[in-house]
Design a protein around this motif. Structure first.
Motif, mmCIF file in Angstrom:
data_model
loop_
_atom_site.group_PDB
_atom_site.id
_atom_site.type_symbol
_atom_site.label_atom_id
_atom_site.label_comp_id
_atom_site.label_asym_id
_atom_site.label_seq_id
_atom_site.Cartn_x
_atom_site.Cartn_y
_atom_site.Cartn_z
ATOM 1 N N ASP A 123 30.952 37.658 47.584
ATOM 2 C CA ASP A 123 29.668 37.235 47.017
ATOM 3 C C ASP A 123 29.803 35.885 46.336
ATOM 4 O O ASP A 123 29.028 34.963 46.614
ATOM 5 N N PHE A 124 30.793 35.748 45.439
ATOM 6 C CA PHE A 124 30.950 34.501 44.693
ATOM 7 C C PHE A 124 32.421 34.162 44.506
ATOM 8 O O PHE A 124 33.217 35.007 44.100
ATOM 9 N N TYR A 125 32.737 32.914 44.789
ATOM 10 C CA TYR A 125 34.088 32.400 44.604
ATOM 11 C C TYR A 125 34.007 31.197 43.679
ATOM 12 O O TYR A 125 33.220 30.266 43.912
ATOM 13 N N ILE A 126 34.801 31.215 42.609
ATOM 14 C CA ILE A 126 34.848 30.121 41.643
ATOM 15 C C ILE A 126 36.204 29.445 41.752
ATOM 16 O O ILE A 126 37.181 29.898 41.153
ATOM 17 N N PRO A 127 36.315 28.370 42.534
ATOM 18 C CA PRO A 127 37.615 27.731 42.771
ATOM 19 C C PRO A 127 38.319 27.280 41.497
ATOM 20 O O PRO A 127 39.543 27.406 41.383
ATOM 21 N N ALA A 128 37.568 26.743 40.531
ATOM 22 C CA ALA A 128 38.187 26.213 39.318
ATOM 23 C C ALA A 128 38.895 27.295 38.517
ATOM 24 O O ALA A 128 39.771 26.999 37.698
ATOM 25 N N ARG B 127 38.956 32.699 40.976
ATOM 26 C CA ARG B 127 38.347 33.991 40.692
ATOM 27 C C ARG B 127 37.294 34.332 41.730
ATOM 28 O O ARG B 127 36.544 33.463 42.192
ATOM 29 N N ILE B 128 37.229 35.607 42.083
ATOM 30 C CA ILE B 128 36.195 36.142 42.973
ATOM 31 C C ILE B 128 35.358 37.139 42.187
ATOM 32 O O ILE B 128 35.894 37.929 41.406
ATOM 33 N N VAL C 144 34.521 42.941 39.779
ATOM 34 C CA VAL C 144 33.501 43.676 40.510
ATOM 35 C C VAL C 144 32.448 44.110 39.497
ATOM 36 O O VAL C 144 32.719 44.945 38.631
ATOM 37 N N VAL C 145 31.269 43.527 39.589
ATOM 38 C CA VAL C 145 30.209 43.820 38.626
ATOM 39 C C VAL C 145 29.421 45.033 39.111
ATOM 40 O O VAL C 145 28.959 45.075 40.252
ATOM 41 N N THR C 146 29.279 46.014 38.240
ATOM 42 C CA THR C 146 28.607 47.268 38.579
ATOM 43 C C THR C 146 27.480 47.535 37.575
ATOM 44 O O THR C 146 27.310 46.792 36.599
ATOM 45 N N MET C 147 26.739 48.590 37.819
ATOM 46 C CA MET C 147 25.735 49.011 36.847
ATOM 47 C C MET C 147 26.394 49.729 35.662
ATOM 48 O O MET C 147 26.076 49.443 34.508
#
Length: 365
Positions: free
Chosen positions: A284-289, A292-293, A326-329
């Motif tokens: 979903d999202f990758y932060i190269p700096a 982190r995923i 992993v972001v969850t509810m």
């Protein structure tokens, strides 16, 4: 024009039930940019109300009575005559010449290249900011955030009027083509979308040229009504589309898709903290700096997560990923993986700690 300026000068401003935002304005000149309903006017009025009434002049440039040529020839002189030190030009457009004044504050959806003005980029509320508007912080707050979104005014508007308020605000702020694109985008949130795809879908229901469509897409993205997320290391690849606020989809469409809404919400939390983000296949999202995923799995479990991690192991190894979140509810867990730490975090916790190490103290202007 003198008579109208005198009326503006004597008017009483109101910022009812104002809640402090992340940004504050000090005595420097600045421009505030943000979409309609992001809180620009409230921030300006709250700032001015902390000062002596005779020291400032507030002008809404959308007032139909304003003759801009007459305003440009009169404004600086009027301020000098009345010892006005601060001029605020709300809903600014470049038909207004910048007056020579000690402090100038302008607010607009569009950004203007004025080197002498600091820039404040104002977004709808992130989750932490939203909590400041809540009467109490408990487990119902997150559900409330889903319902209301981040537009500050939603807390003051009766529940039965909120949908129409958002609809009217977007119709007023956007061109007819821009509004049609927003309507169409409701079925495409978090999906890979090209401008050509939008053109193909819209041309069947209305007469429109490619150039007009592309121009409106660019404007919506530049102003911040939509966000287009690129694929990592593939700048020409099709981009993923996100809305400026999670309330937009519910206001413009009856389609329900909780997973997409949740992903949009996670995206906005990181976007508003100005992280440089990308997507990739299965990611979903990758932060190269930060190496982190971030994955969105609102109701994910350990078994589903292990399968997902297996699919992206090559990316993790190749790019030296140091952490997968992993972001969850509500699920919370730490998984043992041979290549990278994997942590499942509830959104209500993740959003309040996201970027703590990387972000600076709140900015003041």
């Amino acid at each position: 024009m003198e008579i109208l300026l005198e009326e503006f000068y004597k008017q009483d401003l109101h910022a009812p039930q104002y809640i402090e935002r992340r940004y504050q304005i000090d005595d420097r000149s600045c421009q505030i940019n943000g979409i309609s309903q992001s809180g620009k006017s409230a921030l300006i009025k709250h700032t001015l109300l902390q000062r002596k009434k005779s020291s400032y002049l507030y002008i809404d440039c959308n007032d139909l009575r304003i003759d801009f040529e007459a305003l440009n020839s009169t404004l600086t002189r009027f301020c000098n005559q009345n010892d006005i030190s601060t001029v605020a030009l709300d809903n600014y457009n470049d038909a207004v010449a910048l007056p020579k004044i000690r402090q100038l504050i302008i607010a607009s959806v569009d950004h203007y290249d004025y080197d002498e003005l600091l820039t404040i980029r104002l977004y709808p509320l992130e989750y932490e900011g939203f909590l400041a508007f809540e009467p109490r912080y408990d487990e119902s707050a997150l559900n409330h955030f889903f319902q209301l979104g981040g537009f500050p005014a939603m807390h003051r508007i009766p529940s039965e009027e909120r949908i129409r308020h958002i609809q009217r605000s977007l119709q007023y702020a956007l061109t007819p083509t821009g509004f049609d694109i927003m309507l169409l985008s409701c079925s495409l949130v978090t999906q890979k979308v090209s401008a050509y795809m939008l053109y193909e879908r819209l041309k069947s229901s209305r007469k429109i040229s490619k150039d007009m469509l592309y121009k409106n897409v660019d404007t919506l993205a530049r102003q911040g009504y939509i966000h287009l997320l690129g694929k990592f290391d593939h700048p020409r690849a099709v981009k993923k589309l996100y809305h400026c606020d999670t309330s937009v989809k519910n206001a413009l469409s009856t389609q329900k898709h909780f997973g997409r809404l949740f992903e949009n919400m996670v995206f906005l939390e990181m976007f508003k903290k100005e992280f440089t983000l990308y997507y990739d296949e299965g990611i979903d999202f990758y932060i190269p700096a930060q190496d982190r995923i971030v994955l969105c799995m609102p109701f994910g479990n350990r078994e589903a997560l292990f399968k997902q991690i297996e699919k992206i192991e090559a990316f993790i190894i190749t790019n030296g990923i140091k952490k997968v979140e992993v972001v969850t509810m509500s699920n919370e867990s730490t998984l043992q993986h041979p290549f990278v730490p994997v942590e499942m975090i509830p959104f209500s916790i993740w959003a309040l700690t996201e970027g703590e190490e990387e972000s600076h103290e709140d900015e003041h202007f």
